[in-house]
Design a protein around this motif. Structure first.
Motif, PDB file in Angstrom:
ATOM      1  N   THR A 162       0.831  -1.194   0.000  1.00 59.42           N
ATOM      2  CA  THR A 162       0.000   0.000   0.000  1.00 59.42           C
ATOM      3  C   THR A 162       0.870   1.250   0.000  1.00 59.42           C
ATOM      4  N   LEU A 163       1.921   1.228   0.792  1.00 61.87           N
ATOM      5  CA  LEU A 163       2.836   2.363   0.847  1.00 61.87           C
ATOM      6  C   LEU A 163       3.458   2.628  -0.514  1.00 61.87           C
ATOM      7  N   SER A 164       3.805   1.569  -1.230  1.00 67.55           N
ATOM      8  CA  SER A 164       4.396   1.718  -2.559  1.00 67.55           C
ATOM      9  C   SER A 164       3.421   2.406  -3.515  1.00 67.55           C
ATOM     10  N   THR A 165       2.156   1.998  -3.459  1.00 64.47           N
ATOM     11  CA  THR A 165       1.148   2.617  -4.320  1.00 64.47           C
ATOM     12  C   THR A 165       0.932   4.078  -3.939  1.00 64.47           C
ATOM     13  N   MET A 166       0.852   4.347  -2.652  1.00 65.98           N
ATOM     14  CA  MET A 166       0.684   5.723  -2.187  1.00 65.98           C
ATOM     15  C   MET A 166       1.861   6.596  -2.626  1.00 65.98           C
ATOM     16  N   THR A 167       3.064   6.037  -2.568  1.00 63.08           N
ATOM     17  CA  THR A 167       4.257   6.781  -2.977  1.00 63.08           C
ATOM     18  C   THR A 167       4.178   7.148  -4.451  1.00 63.08           C
ATOM     19  N   GLN A 168       3.670   6.241  -5.256  1.00 66.60           N
ATOM     20  CA  GLN A 168       3.500   6.535  -6.679  1.00 66.60           C
ATOM     21  C   GLN A 168       2.528   7.696  -6.883  1.00 66.60           C
ATOM     22  N   TRP A 169       1.488   7.733  -6.050  1.00 65.29           N
ATOM     23  CA  TRP A 169       0.553   8.868  -6.089  1.00 65.29           C
ATOM     24  C   TRP A 169       1.301  10.170  -5.822  1.00 65.29           C
ATOM     25  N   ASP A 191      11.136  13.544  -0.089  1.00 69.81           N
ATOM     26  CA  ASP A 191      10.969  12.211   0.490  1.00 69.81           C
ATOM     27  C   ASP A 191       9.521  11.747   0.309  1.00 69.81           C
ATOM     28  N   PRO A 192       9.174  11.328  -0.898  1.00 71.75           N
ATOM     29  CA  PRO A 192       7.788  10.923  -1.170  1.00 71.75           C
ATOM     30  C   PRO A 192       7.328   9.726  -0.357  1.00 71.75           C
ATOM     31  N   VAL A 193       8.260   8.855   0.044  1.00 74.76           N
ATOM     32  CA  VAL A 193       7.880   7.700   0.859  1.00 74.76           C
ATOM     33  C   VAL A 193       7.401   8.163   2.228  1.00 74.76           C
ATOM     34  N   PHE A 194       8.132   9.088   2.835  1.00 70.77           N
ATOM     35  CA  PHE A 194       7.728   9.614   4.132  1.00 70.77           C
ATOM     36  C   PHE A 194       6.399  10.349   4.024  1.00 70.77           C
ATOM     37  N   ALA A 195       6.216  11.097   2.948  1.00 68.48           N
ATOM     38  CA  ALA A 195       4.954  11.814   2.733  1.00 68.48           C
ATOM     39  C   ALA A 195       3.800  10.828   2.610  1.00 68.48           C
ATOM     40  N   ALA A 196       4.047   9.714   1.926  1.00 70.20           N
ATOM     41  CA  ALA A 196       3.012   8.693   1.772  1.00 70.20           C
ATOM     42  C   ALA A 196       2.660   8.076   3.125  1.00 70.20           C
ATOM     43  N   GLU A 197       3.677   7.842   3.961  1.00 68.42           N
ATOM     44  CA  GLU A 197       3.413   7.309   5.297  1.00 68.42           C
ATOM     45  C   GLU A 197       2.584   8.284   6.121  1.00 68.42           C
ATOM     46  N   GLN A 198       2.876   9.573   5.997  1.00 71.13           N
ATOM     47  CA  GLN A 198       2.106  10.583   6.725  1.00 71.13           C
ATOM     48  C   GLN A 198       0.651  10.590   6.272  1.00 71.13           C
ATOM     49  N   PHE A 199       0.447  10.479   4.975  1.00 73.44           N
ATOM     50  CA  PHE A 199      -0.920  10.477   4.455  1.00 73.44           C
ATOM     51  C   PHE A 199      -1.688   9.266   4.979  1.00 73.44           C
ATOM     52  N   MET A 200      -1.040   8.102   4.968  1.00 74.88           N
ATOM     53  CA  MET A 200      -1.691   6.898   5.471  1.00 74.88           C
ATOM     54  C   MET A 200      -2.003   7.010   6.961  1.00 74.88           C
ATOM     55  N   ALA A 201      -1.115   7.676   7.702  1.00 70.12           N
ATOM     56  CA  ALA A 201      -1.362   7.879   9.128  1.00 70.12           C
ATOM     57  C   ALA A 201      -2.556   8.806   9.339  1.00 70.12           C
ATOM     58  N   LEU A 202      -2.635   9.856   8.545  1.00 70.29           N
ATOM     59  CA  LEU A 202      -3.760  10.786   8.643  1.00 70.29           C
ATOM     60  C   LEU A 202      -5.088  10.066   8.390  1.00 70.29           C
ATOM     61  N   CYS A 203      -5.068   9.135   7.460  1.00 69.26           N
ATOM     62  CA  CYS A 203      -6.298   8.417   7.110  1.00 69.26           C
ATOM     63  C   CYS A 203      -6.801   7.514   8.238  1.00 69.26           C
ATOM     64  N   GLN A 204      -5.951   7.276   9.222  1.00 69.47           N
ATOM     65  CA  GLN A 204      -6.354   6.407  10.326  1.00 69.47           C
ATOM     66  C   GLN A 204      -6.814   7.188  11.557  1.00 69.47           C
ATOM     67  N   THR A 205      -6.854   8.514  11.447  1.00 64.84           N
ATOM     68  CA  THR A 205      -7.302   9.326  12.573  1.00 64.84           C
ATOM     69  C   THR A 205      -8.825   9.381  12.647  1.00 64.84           C
ATOM     70  N   ARG A 206      -9.299   9.726  13.837  1.00 61.26           N
ATOM     71  CA  ARG A 206     -10.708   9.931  14.141  1.00 61.26           C
ATOM     72  C   ARG A 206     -11.572   8.698  13.964  1.00 61.26           C
ATOM     73  N   LEU A 207     -11.849   8.290  12.757  1.00 63.64           N
ATOM     74  CA  LEU A 207     -12.791   7.196  12.521  1.00 63.64           C
ATOM     75  C   LEU A 207     -12.167   5.818  12.692  1.00 63.64           C
ATOM     76  N   VAL A 208     -11.073   5.565  11.992  1.00 63.99           N
ATOM     77  CA  VAL A 208     -10.482   4.228  11.969  1.00 63.99           C
ATOM     78  C   VAL A 208      -9.961   3.814  13.340  1.00 63.99           C
ATOM     79  N   GLN A 209      -9.223   4.691  13.992  1.00 67.00           N
ATOM     80  CA  GLN A 209      -8.675   4.326  15.295  1.00 67.00           C
ATOM     81  C   GLN A 209      -9.771   4.049  16.312  1.00 67.00           C
TER      82      GLN A 209
END
Length: 216
Positions: A137-144, A158-176
């Motif tokens: 998933t991280l690889s696909t997000m990085t391509q985005w 550092d697009p990989v780090f940016a992708a990790e941050q985006f994925m972390a944001l997506c887990q806030t509020r609702l998912v967690q």
């Protein structure tokens, strides 16, 4: 390939699919430690011999289940092919919404709990999940991220780090909250609201120029 070999290949693929479906059900119900190859063979309606012909042990089967979930659920959800004709903010809002919806499904929720609860006893589980699930998933997000960098909408070295941050944001509020079985509103309206906030926060961090990244 002869007709007999084609039929054999189709049969083999169908049997593998049968095993993966059965294994997923057992793992999600019983966890990794509680699942046995005998249970999985029974649920998949195959012999233990057939099961071991496809997977040498439970760890290999678990890895295949993780990889299959990533390919069949996460990958299609975050495919960017039909989102590139809109602005950067809109694209990441739609991407966040899709990702959140996948993470809120019963399967991914249970899988997350399995990894967290059993990783201390089975360290290889976390590694398997990272490589076949999160890593893909991280690889696909990085391509985005790289796509929008090329278009001049996002700036980061550092697009990989940016992708990790985006994925972390997506887990806030609702998912967690949902992962911990806390009361939470996961209506379409709320998911869209959170996704929009995530997109604006993310492109704000990385310097997306509003409305300059529509298709050219």
């Amino acid at each position: 390939m002869t007709e007999d070999r084609q039929e054999e290949s189709i049969s083999c693929n169908a049997k593998r699919r049968q095993i993966l479906d059965g294994a997923e059900a057992v793992f999600l119900e019983s966890g990794y430690e509680g699942a046995s190859m005998s249970q999985i063979a029974c649920r998949a309606r195959v012999s233990k011999g057939t099961l071991y012909n496809h997977f040498e042990n439970k760890a290999a089967l678990f890895g295949a289940v993780i990889e299959d979930l990533s390919r069949s659920r996460l990958a299609p959800a975050i495919c960017q092919s039909d989102l590139t004709a809109i602005t950067c903010v809109e694209a990441f809002s739609q991407l966040a919404e899709r990702f959140i919806r996948v993470l809120l499904q019963p399967g991914p929720l249970r899988l997350y709990r399995i990894i967290v609860s059993e990783a201390p006893h089975f360290p290889d589980l976390a590694d398997t999940f990272w490589r076949h699930g999160f890593g893909r998933t991280l690889s696909t997000m990085t391509q985005w991220i790289e796509f929008w960098i090329e278009r001049g909408a996002i700036q980061t070295d550092d697009p990989v780090f940016a992708a990790e941050q985006f994925m972390a944001l997506c887990q806030t509020r609702l998912v967690q909250r949902k992962r911990f079985e806390l009361p939470v509103d996961i209506s379409d309206r709320q998911i869209q609201f959170v996704a929009g906030k995530i997109a604006k926060a993310f492109v704000g961090i990385y310097g997306c120029r509003p409305d300059e990244s529509a298709t050219g």
